[in-house]
Design a protein around this motif. Structure first.
Motif, PDB file in Angstrom:
ATOM      1  N   ARG A  11     -24.802 -32.250  -0.645  1.00 44.50           N
ATOM      2  CA  ARG A  11     -23.826 -31.425  -1.360  1.00 44.50           C
ATOM      3  C   ARG A  11     -24.039 -29.960  -1.017  1.00 44.50           C
ATOM      4  NH1 ARG A  11     -22.290 -30.313  -5.987  1.00 44.50           N
ATOM      5  NH2 ARG A  11     -22.130 -32.424  -6.795  1.00 44.50           N
ATOM      6  N   TYR A  12     -23.071 -29.131  -1.370  1.00 50.09           N
ATOM      7  CA  TYR A  12     -23.160 -27.708  -1.076  1.00 50.09           C
ATOM      8  C   TYR A  12     -24.202 -27.067  -1.995  1.00 50.09           C
ATOM      9  CZ  TYR A  12     -21.609 -23.189   0.594  1.00 50.09           C
ATOM     10  OH  TYR A  12     -21.559 -21.964   1.198  1.00 50.09           O
ATOM     11  N   PRO A  13     -25.004 -26.144  -1.473  1.00 51.65           N
ATOM     12  CA  PRO A  13     -26.105 -25.576  -2.259  1.00 51.65           C
ATOM     13  C   PRO A  13     -25.659 -24.482  -3.229  1.00 51.65           C
ATOM     14  CG  PRO A  13     -26.110 -24.621  -0.071  1.00 51.65           C
ATOM     15  CD  PRO A  13     -25.032 -25.679  -0.065  1.00 51.65           C
ATOM     16  N   GLU A  14     -24.786 -24.825  -4.139  1.00 52.13           N
ATOM     17  CA  GLU A  14     -24.326 -23.858  -5.138  1.00 52.13           C
ATOM     18  C   GLU A  14     -25.312 -23.816  -6.305  1.00 52.13           C
ATOM     19  OE1 GLU A  14     -20.558 -23.100  -8.182  1.00 52.13           O
ATOM     20  OE2 GLU A  14     -20.405 -24.611  -6.596  1.00 52.13           O
ATOM     21  N   PRO A  15     -25.857 -22.648  -6.629  1.00 52.43           N
ATOM     22  CA  PRO A  15     -26.802 -22.567  -7.749  1.00 52.43           C
ATOM     23  C   PRO A  15     -26.209 -23.137  -9.029  1.00 52.43           C
ATOM     24  CG  PRO A  15     -26.822 -20.523  -6.499  1.00 52.43           C
ATOM     25  CD  PRO A  15     -25.678 -21.345  -5.958  1.00 52.43           C
ATOM     26  N   GLY A  16     -27.008 -23.948  -9.703  1.00 48.76           N
ATOM     27  CA  GLY A  16     -26.558 -24.592 -10.927  1.00 48.76           C
ATOM     28  C   GLY A  16     -25.976 -25.969 -10.717  1.00 48.76           C
ATOM     29  N   LYS A  17     -25.659 -26.320  -9.458  1.00 46.35           N
ATOM     30  CA  LYS A  17     -25.083 -27.629  -9.158  1.00 46.35           C
ATOM     31  C   LYS A  17     -25.901 -28.415  -8.132  1.00 46.35           C
ATOM     32  CE  LYS A  17     -20.330 -26.431 -10.370  1.00 46.35           C
ATOM     33  NZ  LYS A  17     -18.908 -26.423  -9.922  1.00 46.35           N
ATOM     34  N   ALA A  18     -26.829 -27.767  -7.468  1.00 45.36           N
ATOM     35  CA  ALA A  18     -27.667 -28.421  -6.464  1.00 45.36           C
ATOM     36  C   ALA A  18     -29.082 -28.568  -7.011  1.00 45.36           C
ATOM     37  CB  ALA A  18     -27.683 -27.606  -5.167  1.00 45.36           C
ATOM     38  N   THR A  20     -30.320 -30.094  -9.604  1.00 44.51           N
ATOM     39  CA  THR A  20     -30.329 -29.643 -10.996  1.00 44.51           C
ATOM     40  C   THR A  20     -31.589 -30.049 -11.741  1.00 44.51           C
ATOM     41  OG1 THR A  20     -29.046 -31.613 -11.615  1.00 44.51           O
ATOM     42  CG2 THR A  20     -27.819 -29.582 -11.158  1.00 44.51           C
ATOM     43  N   ARG A  21     -32.216 -31.169 -11.347  1.00 38.31           N
ATOM     44  CA  ARG A  21     -33.436 -31.584 -12.036  1.00 38.31           C
ATOM     45  C   ARG A  21     -34.628 -30.683 -11.718  1.00 38.31           C
ATOM     46  NH1 ARG A  21     -33.950 -37.915 -10.947  1.00 38.31           N
ATOM     47  NH2 ARG A  21     -32.849 -37.366  -9.019  1.00 38.31           N
ATOM     48  N   LEU A  22     -34.486 -29.862 -10.674  1.00 43.55           N
ATOM     49  CA  LEU A  22     -35.544 -28.914 -10.329  1.00 43.55           C
ATOM     50  C   LEU A  22     -35.346 -27.543 -10.960  1.00 43.55           C
ATOM     51  CD1 LEU A  22     -36.083 -29.745  -6.554  1.00 43.55           C
ATOM     52  CD2 LEU A  22     -37.658 -30.190  -8.434  1.00 43.55           C
ATOM     53  N   ILE A  23     -34.220 -27.336 -11.618  1.00 45.02           N
ATOM     54  CA  ILE A  23     -33.943 -26.025 -12.204  1.00 45.02           C
ATOM     55  C   ILE A  23     -35.000 -25.607 -13.225  1.00 45.02           C
ATOM     56  CG2 ILE A  23     -32.324 -24.758 -13.674  1.00 45.02           C
ATOM     57  CD1 ILE A  23     -30.053 -26.075 -12.123  1.00 45.02           C
ATOM     58  N   PRO A  24     -35.513 -26.515 -14.099  1.00 45.13           N
ATOM     59  CA  PRO A  24     -36.554 -26.076 -15.036  1.00 45.13           C
ATOM     60  C   PRO A  24     -37.791 -25.500 -14.343  1.00 45.13           C
ATOM     61  CG  PRO A  24     -35.649 -28.179 -15.732  1.00 45.13           C
ATOM     62  CD  PRO A  24     -35.079 -27.896 -14.369  1.00 45.13           C
ATOM     63  N   ALA A  25     -38.088 -25.957 -13.150  1.00 41.42           N
ATOM     64  CA  ALA A  25     -39.271 -25.478 -12.430  1.00 41.42           C
ATOM     65  C   ALA A  25     -38.979 -24.291 -11.523  1.00 41.42           C
ATOM     66  CB  ALA A  25     -39.873 -26.610 -11.598  1.00 41.42           C
ATOM     67  N   LEU A  26     -37.789 -24.258 -10.908  1.00 39.43           N
ATOM     68  CA  LEU A  26     -37.500 -23.270  -9.871  1.00 39.43           C
ATOM     69  C   LEU A  26     -36.400 -22.291 -10.248  1.00 39.43           C
ATOM     70  CD1 LEU A  26     -37.535 -25.596  -6.713  1.00 39.43           C
ATOM     71  CD2 LEU A  26     -39.399 -24.196  -7.605  1.00 39.43           C
ATOM     72  N   GLY A  27     -35.649 -22.580 -11.321  1.00 36.10           N
ATOM     73  CA  GLY A  27     -34.459 -21.803 -11.609  1.00 36.10           C
ATOM     74  C   GLY A  27     -33.300 -22.264 -10.746  1.00 36.10           C
ATOM     75  N   ALA A  28     -32.087 -21.892 -11.115  1.00 35.31           N
ATOM     76  CA  ALA A  28     -30.901 -22.350 -10.388  1.00 35.31           C
ATOM     77  C   ALA A  28     -30.888 -21.866  -8.951  1.00 35.31           C
ATOM     78  CB  ALA A  28     -29.629 -21.889 -11.117  1.00 35.31           C
ATOM     79  N   GLU A  29     -31.231 -20.598  -8.726  1.00 36.23           N
ATOM     80  CA  GLU A  29     -31.240 -20.066  -7.363  1.00 36.23           C
ATOM     81  C   GLU A  29     -32.335 -20.724  -6.533  1.00 36.23           C
ATOM     82  OE1 GLU A  29     -29.301 -17.964  -5.857  1.00 36.23           O
ATOM     83  OE2 GLU A  29     -28.042 -17.221  -7.486  1.00 36.23           O
ATOM     84  N   GLY A  30     -33.514 -20.901  -7.116  1.00 38.36           N
ATOM     85  CA  GLY A  30     -34.608 -21.509  -6.375  1.00 38.36           C
ATOM     86  C   GLY A  30     -34.335 -22.952  -6.023  1.00 38.36           C
ATOM     87  N   ALA A  31     -33.735 -23.700  -6.948  1.00 39.08           N
ATOM     88  CA  ALA A  31     -33.407 -25.095  -6.669  1.00 39.08           C
ATOM     89  C   ALA A  31     -32.374 -25.195  -5.550  1.00 39.08           C
ATOM     90  CB  ALA A  31     -32.889 -25.773  -7.937  1.00 39.08           C
ATOM     91  N   VAL A  57     -20.099 -35.017   2.628  1.00 36.20           N
ATOM     92  CA  VAL A  57     -20.435 -33.860   1.806  1.00 36.20           C
ATOM     93  C   VAL A  57     -19.546 -33.771   0.572  1.00 36.20           C
ATOM     94  CG1 VAL A  57     -21.262 -32.600   3.831  1.00 36.20           C
ATOM     95  CG2 VAL A  57     -18.872 -32.363   3.136  1.00 36.20           C
ATOM     96  N   THR A  58     -20.035 -32.976  -0.383  1.00 33.57           N
ATOM     97  CA  THR A  58     -19.290 -32.725  -1.603  1.00 33.57           C
ATOM     98  C   THR A  58     -19.680 -31.359  -2.133  1.00 33.57           C
ATOM     99  OG1 THR A  58     -18.679 -33.661  -3.775  1.00 33.57           O
ATOM    100  CG2 THR A  58     -20.997 -33.755  -3.170  1.00 33.57           C
ATOM    101  N   GLY A  59     -18.826 -30.793  -2.986  1.00 35.44           N
ATOM    102  CA  GLY A  59     -19.158 -29.539  -3.660  1.00 35.44           C
ATOM    103  C   GLY A  59     -18.526 -28.303  -3.062  1.00 35.44           C
ATOM    104  N   ALA A  60     -17.838 -28.416  -1.934  1.00 34.52           N
ATOM    105  CA  ALA A  60     -17.205 -27.258  -1.295  1.00 34.52           C
ATOM    106  C   ALA A  60     -16.264 -27.773  -0.206  1.00 34.52           C
ATOM    107  CB  ALA A  60     -18.250 -26.322  -0.684  1.00 34.52           C
ATOM    108  N   PRO A  61     -15.329 -26.940   0.244  1.00 36.77           N
ATOM    109  CA  PRO A  61     -14.468 -27.335   1.369  1.00 36.77           C
ATOM    110  C   PRO A  61     -15.292 -27.585   2.626  1.00 36.77           C
ATOM    111  CG  PRO A  61     -13.573 -25.417   0.226  1.00 36.77           C
ATOM    112  CD  PRO A  61     -14.955 -25.629  -0.314  1.00 36.77           C
ATOM    113  N   LEU A  62     -14.760 -28.419   3.507  1.00 34.26           N
ATOM    114  CA  LEU A  62     -15.472 -28.740   4.743  1.00 34.26           C
ATOM    115  C   LEU A  62     -15.772 -27.486   5.556  1.00 34.26           C
ATOM    116  CD1 LEU A  62     -13.649 -31.987   5.948  1.00 34.26           C
ATOM    117  CD2 LEU A  62     -15.614 -31.751   4.418  1.00 34.26           C
ATOM    118  N   ALA A  63     -14.888 -26.505   5.499  1.00 35.21           N
ATOM    119  CA  ALA A  63     -15.105 -25.272   6.261  1.00 35.21           C
ATOM    120  C   ALA A  63     -16.363 -24.543   5.797  1.00 35.21           C
ATOM    121  CB  ALA A  63     -13.884 -24.359   6.136  1.00 35.21           C
TER     122      ALA A  63
END
Length: 213
Positions: A11-18, A20-31, A57-63
Motif C-alpha cells: 500500500r502507499y506509505p501515507e502516515p496514519g494508514k501504513a 498502523t500496528r507500529l504507530i504506538p512504537a514509531l508514530g505515524a510518520e515513523g511507521a 497496490v492500494t491507497g493512492a493512484p497508480l501514478a
C-alpha cells in the motif's frame, strides 16, 4: 524462470494508514517511513531475482506509485474486497508467486528457489513465524485457498496447507521468515527501529538480520 509472475502486495506509505500496528512504537510518520524502506527492499530483491514483477497496490493512484518506485514497474490496483478476494483476483494467470512487502529478511535467493519449484510444477508456501505465510506459489487455479479464511490470525498457514492436501496437493515448504508488523516484531530488527524517520536502512538486507538475546 521468467514464466512466473511475482505479485507483490503493498500500500502507499501515507502516515496514519501504513503499518498502523507500529504507530504506538514509531508514530505515524515513523511507521510510514519503515513501510517505505521495507517495500523498497522487497522490490530490490524482486528485481535481483529476474522474475516478472507486478505490484498490486492500494491507497493512492497508480501514478503515485510510479513516482515513488519507478515507472518501469507494472502497477495494478488491488481492487475491492477482503484479502482473499484480492488475492484470488490476482491469481490468474499461473504460475504465480505472491509475497508481501514487509519482510526484512527476504532475498532474491528465496524468490528464485520458489520460482524454480513453480516452473517444475510444484506448489510452494513459505511459513511465517506468526502462523501465516509470507509466500504462496500456485501452478493452477485454487479459489478454495482464498474463501472464508481467518486472515491475520495464526491459523492461516495450517488451514492453507490442509486445504491444499484435501485437493491432493502437497506443497513444497520454503524457509520460514518473519514479517515486521507489530512493536514486538521490532525486537528482531533493532537496526530498523533505531533509524531516523526519513532515513534509509543502514543494513542492506543482503545478509541475515542482526538478532538480540
Amino acid at each position: 524462470m521468467n514464466e512466473v509472475r511475482l505479485v507483490i502486495f503493498t500500500r502507499y506509505p501515507e502516515p496514519g494508514k501504513a503499518k498502523t500496528r507500529l504507530i504506538p512504537a514509531l508514530g505515524a510518520e515513523g511507521a510510514a517511513a519503515l513501510h517505505r524502506r521495507l517495500t523498497k527492499r522487497t522490490l530490490a530483491a524482486a528485481q535481483e531475482s529476474g522474475l516478472r514483477i507486478e505490484m498490486h497496490v492500494t491507497g493512492a493512484p497508480l501514478a503515485s506509485f510510479a513516482e515513488w518506485l519507478g515507472e518501469d514497474i507494472r502497477f495494478v490496483d488491488q481492487g475491492e474486497g477482503d484479502l482473499g478476494a484480492r488475492l484470488e483476483a490476482a491469481s490468474s494467470p499461473t504460475p504465480v508467486l505472491f509475497v508481501g512487502s514487509d519482510l526484512p529478511d527476504l532475498t532474491a535467493a528465496h524468490l528464485i528457489e520458489a520460482a524454480c519449484h513453480l516452473n517444475a510444477g510444484r506448489t510452494v508456501i513459505g511459513p511465517a513465524e506468526d502462523g501465516g505465510y509470507w509466500a504462496l506459489g500456485l501452478t493452477g487455479p485454487a479459489p478454495y485457498l482464498f474463501e472464508d479464511m481467518p486472515w491475520s490470525t495464526d491459523q492461516v498457514f495450517g488451514i492453507t496447507v490442509d486445504r491444499l492436501k484435501q485437493h491432493g496437493i502437497i506443497p513444497v515448504l520454503l524457509p520460514t521468515l518473519a514479517d515486521c508488523d507489530t512493536p514486538e516484531d521490532l525486537r528482531l530488527w533493532p537496526d530498523l527501529r533505531a533509524l531516523p524517520i526519513g532515513g534509509e536502512a543502514a543494513w542492506s538486507g543482503n545478509g541475515p538480520r542482526p538478532r538480540t538475546g
